[in-house]
Design a protein around this motif. Structure first.
Motif, PDB file in Angstrom:
ATOM      1  N   LEU A 236       0.831  -1.080   0.010  1.00  0.00           N
ATOM      2  CA  LEU A 236      -0.162  -0.110   0.287  1.00  0.00           C
ATOM      3  C   LEU A 236       0.815   1.190   0.061  1.00  0.00           C
ATOM      4  CD1 LEU A 236      -3.039  -0.900   2.185  1.00  0.00           C
ATOM      5  CD2 LEU A 236      -2.653  -0.870  -0.259  1.00  0.00           C
ATOM      6  N   SER A 237       2.251   0.991   1.086  1.00  0.00           N
ATOM      7  CA  SER A 237       3.277   2.442   0.299  1.00  0.00           C
ATOM      8  C   SER A 237       1.904   3.404   0.888  1.00  0.00           C
ATOM      9  CB  SER A 237       3.470   2.499  -1.251  1.00  0.00           C
ATOM     10  OG  SER A 237       4.216   1.450  -0.910  1.00  0.00           O
ATOM     11  N   LYS A 238       2.042   3.485   2.392  1.00  0.00           N
ATOM     12  CA  LYS A 238       1.167   4.863   2.756  1.00  0.00           C
ATOM     13  C   LYS A 238       2.362   5.691   3.715  1.00  0.00           C
ATOM     14  CE  LYS A 238      -3.432   3.549   2.565  1.00  0.00           C
ATOM     15  NZ  LYS A 238      -3.958   4.266   1.597  1.00  0.00           N
ATOM     16  N   GLY A 239       3.040   5.293   3.526  1.00  0.00           N
ATOM     17  CA  GLY A 239       4.419   5.846   4.339  1.00  0.00           C
ATOM     18  C   GLY A 239       4.281   6.681   5.952  1.00  0.00           C
ATOM     19  N   ALA A 240       4.574   8.261   5.315  1.00  0.00           N
ATOM     20  CA  ALA A 240       4.826   8.841   7.103  1.00  0.00           C
ATOM     21  C   ALA A 240       3.646   8.507   7.539  1.00  0.00           C
ATOM     22  CB  ALA A 240       5.218  10.363   7.000  1.00  0.00           C
ATOM     23  N   SER A 241       2.416   8.715   7.241  1.00  0.00           N
ATOM     24  CA  SER A 241       1.581   9.206   8.322  1.00  0.00           C
ATOM     25  C   SER A 241       1.124   7.687   9.175  1.00  0.00           C
ATOM     26  CB  SER A 241      -0.011   9.191   7.667  1.00  0.00           C
ATOM     27  OG  SER A 241      -0.566   8.099   6.389  1.00  0.00           O
ATOM     28  N   HIS A 242       1.118   6.200   8.440  1.00  0.00           N
ATOM     29  CA  HIS A 242       0.764   5.351   8.912  1.00  0.00           C
ATOM     30  C   HIS A 242       2.240   4.774   9.975  1.00  0.00           C
ATOM     31  CE1 HIS A 242      -2.640   5.222   6.451  1.00  0.00           C
ATOM     32  NE2 HIS A 242      -2.549   3.693   6.827  1.00  0.00           N
ATOM     33  N   TYR A 243       3.718   5.569   9.011  1.00  0.00           N
ATOM     34  CA  TYR A 243       4.453   5.258  10.499  1.00  0.00           C
ATOM     35  C   TYR A 243       4.246   5.668  11.531  1.00  0.00           C
ATOM     36  CZ  TYR A 243       8.060   2.777   6.954  1.00  0.00           C
ATOM     37  OH  TYR A 243       8.493   1.793   6.152  1.00  0.00           O
ATOM     38  N   LYS A 244       3.574   7.103  12.112  1.00  0.00           N
ATOM     39  CA  LYS A 244       3.059   8.017  12.508  1.00  0.00           C
ATOM     40  C   LYS A 244       1.965   6.943  13.544  1.00  0.00           C
ATOM     41  CE  LYS A 244       2.491  12.018  14.739  1.00  0.00           C
ATOM     42  NZ  LYS A 244       1.815  11.612  15.920  1.00  0.00           N
ATOM     43  N   LEU A 245       0.788   6.239  12.984  1.00  0.00           N
ATOM     44  CA  LEU A 245      -0.049   5.765  13.849  1.00  0.00           C
ATOM     45  C   LEU A 245       0.574   4.507  14.264  1.00  0.00           C
ATOM     46  CD1 LEU A 245      -2.788   5.988  10.780  1.00  0.00           C
ATOM     47  CD2 LEU A 245      -2.659   7.083  12.673  1.00  0.00           C
ATOM     48  N   SER A 246       1.363   4.376  13.776  1.00  0.00           N
ATOM     49  CA  SER A 246       2.437   2.529  13.430  1.00  0.00           C
ATOM     50  C   SER A 246       3.078   2.877  15.477  1.00  0.00           C
ATOM     51  CB  SER A 246       3.338   2.011  12.941  1.00  0.00           C
ATOM     52  OG  SER A 246       3.512   0.968  13.976  1.00  0.00           O
ATOM     53  N   ALA A 247       4.148   4.430  15.127  1.00  0.00           N
ATOM     54  CA  ALA A 247       4.403   4.242  16.644  1.00  0.00           C
ATOM     55  C   ALA A 247       3.955   4.960  17.422  1.00  0.00           C
ATOM     56  CB  ALA A 247       5.335   5.957  15.608  1.00  0.00           C
ATOM     57  N   ASP A 248       2.557   5.515  17.079  1.00  0.00           N
ATOM     58  CA  ASP A 248       2.210   6.162  18.262  1.00  0.00           C
ATOM     59  C   ASP A 248       1.168   5.238  19.132  1.00  0.00           C
ATOM     60  OD1 ASP A 248       2.353   8.563  17.929  1.00  0.00           O
ATOM     61  OD2 ASP A 248       0.405   9.336  16.270  1.00  0.00           O
ATOM     62  N   LYS A 249       0.309   4.050  18.868  1.00  0.00           N
ATOM     63  CA  LYS A 249      -0.170   2.865  18.721  1.00  0.00           C
ATOM     64  C   LYS A 249       1.277   2.249  19.559  1.00  0.00           C
ATOM     65  CE  LYS A 249      -3.605   2.809  18.606  1.00  0.00           C
ATOM     66  NZ  LYS A 249      -4.516   3.753  19.625  1.00  0.00           N
ATOM     67  N   ALA A 250       2.126   1.650  19.008  1.00  0.00           N
ATOM     68  CA  ALA A 250       3.197   1.074  20.040  1.00  0.00           C
ATOM     69  C   ALA A 250       3.637   1.722  21.420  1.00  0.00           C
ATOM     70  CB  ALA A 250       4.265   0.598  19.050  1.00  0.00           C
ATOM     71  N   LEU A 251       3.654   3.151  21.126  1.00  0.00           N
ATOM     72  CA  LEU A 251       4.264   3.940  21.736  1.00  0.00           C
ATOM     73  C   LEU A 251       2.678   3.811  23.384  1.00  0.00           C
ATOM     74  CD1 LEU A 251       6.327   5.852  23.678  1.00  0.00           C
ATOM     75  CD2 LEU A 251       4.744   7.794  22.053  1.00  0.00           C
ATOM     76  N   GLU A 252       1.324   3.860  23.479  1.00  0.00           N
ATOM     77  CA  GLU A 252       0.597   3.021  24.176  1.00  0.00           C
ATOM     78  C   GLU A 252       1.471   2.268  25.130  1.00  0.00           C
ATOM     79  OE1 GLU A 252      -3.403   3.322  22.425  1.00  0.00           O
ATOM     80  OE2 GLU A 252      -2.805   5.307  21.570  1.00  0.00           O
TER      81      GLU A 252
END
Length: 519
Positions: A236-252
């Motif tokens: 899908l190559s969603k890039g930065a927007s989904h890297y941020k979603l991933s990082a934020d959710k893992a950080l929780e």
């Protein structure tokens, strides 16, 4: 898609219904014939909902079901990575997976498709039939529905990564269903549905952890972070927007773990990862549940070929063993390679608890149950109740490190998460300032290869990254053209997806065309 009838589920539910049923003579005579149970007549009380979600959980165990002689379904995801090989070569389908010559008749592929859609079919039943049950406490109902959403999301997350476009079935099916012969939905549509399910599960009031092995909030957030990470990459190559979603959710999850280190954390030793008494605890965020009374741990194809490492004496198939090239690629001093301390063992005790003997090669220790098989001077119980890990806290840490780095450069928090995994391996980690974004990226990828080997994770990393770890150079090759050293066969473009089963396509012409490169 195949029609999965209610018969299998009814057998599971019937056992619970009979155990919970009335005992007086008059009540018994008034009861309807239990053999006539249907989805419509069964879902009437909360106990039925509990039995139905239990049956859905049991579908996860397709992962360990047999797939011909000396083989199990789980080996499909290991054989193709190039990090394992076989000592027996008795199963032609498994041999074809090792040599990357599999097709739509390969049994493991057929079993994976059937197992995942069976899981989804039962989750769909729960999601349709449980809401009308009255009376039923809202908290109990919401919890069960959240669990079903998670299990369905997990099923589709596997399907979309294995086959790409695939049928998206969201309600129970009958022969009269409008989409009984469904066409394939796009990958983006399936991913969006997975996210929707996981967000609903996240709001279902689940506890952070659950030592019973049921879905918990940490599992939901962890899987969602992994889904976002995958969406950020290929295809899908969603890039930065989904890297941020991933990082934020893992950080929780990491934030909760830091505040509650006795609840979620890394185990202090690697042996704890496969210690039977620590199932569903601390590092094990979500696992497939096994108990020898119902179904024993299915990872015995990792045992050496006919060497007496268990109470059974000379046994084992050796049909999945580490390649020497992968084992030798670990950094010097990495505790994960130490005999019986990390992920491998090169010696063991005769019949599980006798004299030590050398095995002559490294074997996978990560799934070896010493409680069951025995250890030095201690006889085993002979009951292998060890679970199979699906989500460990170590992965949450490395998901965060990877995703955060993709937002620009390695931060202190990303470095700390990466270093925490390496610290347990007793490895020295270079200072944060020595890394660039590119070098930190590959460092985290490399750590994933070493930390999650033989857990059904590496293949999916290869596909989402379009990169493969080169054991000789310690760097990463492009997926297409990389040569798997277990068979010296190069990966091709077609291997990014598995083929659909031939019989499945004959049953449902709407599945055509076959995935590219397969007949």
């Amino acid at each position: 898609m195949k029609l999965y009838t209610f018969n299998g589920l009814a057998k599971v539910l019937l056992g619970t219904a009979l155990l919970l049923g009335p005992t007086s003579c008059s009540d018994f005579l008034d009861e309807k014939d239990p053999s006539n149970l249907t989805p419509g007549s069964f879902y009437t009380i909360p106990d039925h909902a509990e039995a139905a979600i239990a049956a859905t959980y049991s579908n996860l165990r397709f992962y360990g079901d047999g797939s011909g002689i000396f083989s199990s379904n789980w080996q499909m995801l290991e054989a193709v990575t190039g990090t394992s090989t076989t000592e027996t070569a008795q199963n032609s389908d498994l041999n074809n997976l090792y040599s990357l010559s599999y097709d739509g008749n390969t049994q493991h592929i057929i079993n994976y498709w059937n197992g995942l859609y069976r899981l989804i079919a039962n989750a769909n039943l729960v999601l349709e039939k449980v809401p009308p049950i009255t009376p039923m406490p809202d908290a109990q109902k919401n919890k069960i529905l959240g669990e079903a959403r998670f299990l369905r999301a997990w099923g589709y997350f596997n399907i979309v990564r294995l086959w790409g476009d695939a049928p998206l079935i969201t309600t129970p099916q009958t022969a009269s269903s409008e989409d009984f012969f469904p066409a394939r939905a796009s990958q983006e549509e399936i991913y969006n549905f997975i996210v929707e399910d996981l967000k609903a599960a996240e709001a279902a009031g689940l506890a952070w952890m659950d030592i019973s092995g049921r879905v918990n909030l940490a599992a939901v957030k962890s899987l969602l972070s992994k889904v976002y990470l995958t969406m950020a990459g290929f295809p899908l190559s969603k890039g930065a927007s989904h890297y941020k979603l991933s990082a934020d959710k893992a950080l929780e999850v990491i934030t909760y773990a830091n505040a509650n280190p006795t609840v979620i954390n890394l185990f202090p030793t690697y042996k704890d990862v496969h210690r039977e008494s620590l199932k569903n605890r601390v590092e094990h965020i979500f696992q497939i549940q096994y108990n020898a009374v119902v179904a024993g741990n299915p990872m015995d194809n990792y045992y050496p070929n006919f060497k007496p490492v268990t109470f059974s004496g000379p046994g084992g198939t050796g049909s999945s063993v580490p390649t020497r090239s992968f084992y030798d690629s670990f950094e010097p001093g990495d505790l994960r390679t130490k005999d019986q301390e990390g992920w491998f063992y090169t010696s063991y005790f005769t019949n599980g608890n006798g004299a030590r003997f050398e095995l002559g090669a490294p074997y996978v220790f990560k799934h070896f149950n010493q409680t069951s098989n025995g250890s030095e001077g201690i006889a085993g119980t002979r009951n292998n109740n060890l679970n199979v890990p699906l989500i460990r806290y170590a992965e949450v840490l490395l998901i965060f490190a990877e995703a955060q780095n993709e937002l620009g450069a390695p931060t202190q928090a990303a470095y700390d998460a990466y270093k925490k995994v390496r610290d347990r391996a007793t490895l020295t980690t270079p200072a944060l300032g020595t890394f660039t974004q590119a070098s930190f990226r590959e460092a985290v990828w490399r750590e994933r290869w070493y930390e999650f080997c033989y857990e059904g994770i590496t293949w999916f990393d290869m596909v989402r990254l379009r990169k493969v770890f080169n054991e000789k150079t310690k760097s990463f090759d492009n997926f297409v053209g990389h040569v798997n050293l277990n068979t010296n066969v190069p990966l091709a473009e077609k291997h990014l997806l598995f083929p659909l089963g031939i019989q499945e396509m004959l049953n449902n012409p709407n599945l055509k065309p076959q995935n590219p490169g397969y007949n």
